[in-house]
Write a protein that holds these residues in place. Structure first.
Motif, PDB file in Angstrom:
ATOM      1  N   UNK A   1     -55.059  63.008  52.041  1.00 56.38           N
ATOM      2  CA  UNK A   1     -53.947  63.895  51.687  1.00 56.38           C
ATOM      3  C   UNK A   1     -52.961  64.001  52.848  1.00 56.38           C
ATOM      4  N   UNK A   2     -53.482  64.123  54.058  1.00 58.02           N
ATOM      5  CA  UNK A   2     -52.606  64.217  55.231  1.00 58.02           C
ATOM      6  C   UNK A   2     -51.820  62.928  55.438  1.00 58.02           C
ATOM      7  N   UNK A   3     -52.482  61.806  55.342  1.00 57.88           N
ATOM      8  CA  UNK A   3     -51.830  60.530  55.594  1.00 57.88           C
ATOM      9  C   UNK A   3     -50.781  60.184  54.539  1.00 57.88           C
ATOM     10  N   UNK A   4     -51.017  60.609  53.316  1.00 57.18           N
ATOM     11  CA  UNK A   4     -50.058  60.311  52.250  1.00 57.18           C
ATOM     12  C   UNK A   4     -48.953  61.359  52.165  1.00 57.18           C
ATOM     13  N   UNK A   5     -49.061  62.429  52.948  1.00 52.57           N
ATOM     14  CA  UNK A   5     -48.012  63.433  52.993  1.00 52.57           C
ATOM     15  C   UNK A   5     -47.896  64.264  51.736  1.00 52.57           C
ATOM     16  N   UNK A   6     -49.033  64.509  51.073  1.00 53.80           N
ATOM     17  CA  UNK A   6     -49.028  65.320  49.855  1.00 53.80           C
ATOM     18  C   UNK A   6     -49.882  66.562  50.089  1.00 53.80           C
ATOM     19  N   UNK A   7     -49.951  67.403  49.044  1.00 53.57           N
ATOM     20  CA  UNK A   7     -50.704  68.641  49.212  1.00 53.57           C
ATOM     21  C   UNK A   7     -51.914  68.739  48.284  1.00 53.57           C
ATOM     22  N   UNK A   8     -52.027  67.821  47.314  1.00 55.00           N
ATOM     23  CA  UNK A   8     -53.136  67.880  46.360  1.00 55.00           C
ATOM     24  C   UNK A   8     -53.734  66.494  46.147  1.00 55.00           C
ATOM     25  N   UNK A   9     -54.998  66.462  45.760  1.00 58.73           N
ATOM     26  CA  UNK A   9     -55.678  65.189  45.542  1.00 58.73           C
ATOM     27  C   UNK A   9     -55.076  64.419  44.376  1.00 58.73           C
ATOM     28  N   UNK A  10     -54.607  65.126  43.349  1.00 58.35           N
ATOM     29  CA  UNK A  10     -53.985  64.444  42.214  1.00 58.35           C
ATOM     30  C   UNK A  10     -52.710  63.712  42.642  1.00 58.35           C
ATOM     31  N   UNK A  11     -51.954  64.346  43.542  1.00 60.48           N
ATOM     32  CA  UNK A  11     -50.733  63.699  44.042  1.00 60.48           C
ATOM     33  C   UNK A  11     -51.079  62.506  44.934  1.00 60.48           C
ATOM     34  N   UNK A  12     -52.198  62.608  45.653  1.00 55.15           N
ATOM     35  CA  UNK A  12     -52.636  61.486  46.499  1.00 55.15           C
ATOM     36  C   UNK A  12     -52.919  60.262  45.637  1.00 55.15           C
ATOM     37  N   UNK A  13     -53.592  60.481  44.517  1.00 56.53           N
ATOM     38  CA  UNK A  13     -53.889  59.376  43.599  1.00 56.53           C
ATOM     39  C   UNK A  13     -52.603  58.784  43.044  1.00 56.53           C
TER      40      UNK A  13
ATOM     41  N   UNK B   1     -50.723  56.849  45.871  1.00 55.20           N
ATOM     42  CA  UNK B   1     -51.468  55.638  46.211  1.00 55.20           C
ATOM     43  C   UNK B   1     -51.340  54.590  45.119  1.00 55.20           C
ATOM     44  N   UNK B   2     -51.360  55.043  43.866  1.00 58.81           N
ATOM     45  CA  UNK B   2     -51.208  54.113  42.742  1.00 58.81           C
ATOM     46  C   UNK B   2     -49.829  53.475  42.737  1.00 58.81           C
ATOM     47  N   UNK B   3     -48.789  54.275  42.979  1.00 56.76           N
ATOM     48  CA  UNK B   3     -47.424  53.767  42.996  1.00 56.76           C
ATOM     49  C   UNK B   3     -47.229  52.740  44.109  1.00 56.76           C
ATOM     50  N   UNK B   4     -47.933  52.917  45.217  1.00 51.48           N
ATOM     51  CA  UNK B   4     -47.749  52.036  46.369  1.00 51.48           C
ATOM     52  C   UNK B   4     -48.770  50.905  46.426  1.00 51.48           C
ATOM     53  N   UNK B   5     -49.546  50.790  45.352  1.00 47.95           N
ATOM     54  CA  UNK B   5     -50.495  49.683  45.284  1.00 47.95           C
ATOM     55  C   UNK B   5     -51.643  49.789  46.250  1.00 47.95           C
ATOM     56  N   UNK B   6     -51.983  51.003  46.649  1.00 47.82           N
ATOM     57  CA  UNK B   6     -53.062  51.194  47.614  1.00 47.82           C
ATOM     58  C   UNK B   6     -54.426  51.233  46.947  1.00 47.82           C
ATOM     59  N   UNK B   7     -54.425  51.400  45.627  1.00 48.18           N
ATOM     60  CA  UNK B   7     -55.709  51.419  44.880  1.00 48.18           C
ATOM     61  C   UNK B   7     -55.559  50.561  43.638  1.00 48.18           C
TER      62      UNK B   7
ATOM     63  N   UNK C   1     -60.400  56.978  47.328  1.00 49.70           N
ATOM     64  CA  UNK C   1     -59.222  57.101  46.475  1.00 49.70           C
ATOM     65  C   UNK C   1     -59.460  56.467  45.103  1.00 49.70           C
ATOM     66  N   UNK C   2     -60.055  55.286  45.095  1.00 51.86           N
ATOM     67  CA  UNK C   2     -60.311  54.614  43.818  1.00 51.86           C
ATOM     68  C   UNK C   2     -61.239  55.433  42.931  1.00 51.86           C
TER      69      UNK C   2
END
Length: 228
Positions: free
Chosen positions: A207-219, A222-228, A176-177
């Motif tokens: 993508x599955x774990x974050x419940x999104x459909x695209x890699x850009x949305x995953x980033x 993850x950024x909003x939730x402090x995961x990266x 992700x980072x």
């Protein structure tokens, strides 16, 4: 989708319930006219205005003071979904007004983006009049209204976000980072000394774990939730 309000309801004092003031926003005039014709047969709904663009809709909100704005996501010939911007602006400027998405597009990413922008409901245009009226009633009283398909998307997303911190592995966080740095799959593999196919495997899991459909949305998530 449900609400306790019905046409012609009265309070315990016998006072008539006011119809729900509704603004229709769609860039196709014929569709707006058809929707108005159907809704005007319902005593519980009063169509107080129409608009075909973002700016016109905001002007109508200021002028008509609706309870509910029924919004199509696609309001122009461009590639962006102008309706999302409208929903966000309504939520910020007129938090007392409920936005209900009525669109032909049922995409996981769009449902999530609409909810995050401030939409209180999301239904597709093949819904019947009865269900549309119920959706309008639900959001007008502070509730939410999602047809079964969009509700499933929201549930998956909420579940994925709730579990994201616990289920993302250390390797997935590393991937992700690097995604956030704009690296390609090949470059990520070279950096982490893993194959490109393994990188793709990790990205699919993320993508599955974050419940999104695209890699850009995953980033983004993850950024909003402090995961990266």
């Amino acid at each position: 989708m449900s609400t306790d309000n019905t046409a012609g309801d009265t309070t315990s004092r016998g006072k008539q319930v006011r119809p729900i003031r509704t603004l229709l926003v769609d860039d196709h005039a014929l569709l707006r006219e058809g929707m108005r014709s159907l809704l005007e047969r319902e005593e519980v709904v009063e169509v107080v205005g129409e608009a075909g663009s973002h700016d016109a809709a905001l002007a109508e909100v200021n002028a008509c003071r609706p309870d509910v704005v029924v919004v199509d996501l696609k309001l122009s010939a461009g590639t962006e979904y102008e309706g999302l911007r409208l929903i966000k602006d309504i939520a910020q400027r007129h938090p007392e007004v409920a936005a209900l998405v009525l669109t032909t597009f049922l995409d996981d990413d769009l449902v999530v983006r609409a909810v995050r922008a401030g939409a209180r409901g999301y239904v597709v245009k093949d819904v019947d009049t009865t269900e549309l009226v119920r959706a309008i009633q639900a959001v007008s009283t502070g509730g939410s209204a999602f047809d079964p398909r969009s509700a499933a998307v929201v549930l998956r997303t909420v579940s994925g976000e709730a579990e994201a911190t616990e289920t993302l592995s250390d390797r997935e966080r590393e991937v992700l980072r690097l995604l956030a740095d704009g690296m390609s799959n090949k470059r990520i593999g070279e950096t982490l000394y893993i194959s490109e196919s393994t990188v793709k495997f990790h990205i699919r899991n993320i993508i599955r774990k974050l419940g999104v459909s695209k890699r850009t949305d995953a980033v983004y998530i993850a950024s909003k939730r402090g995961l990266i």
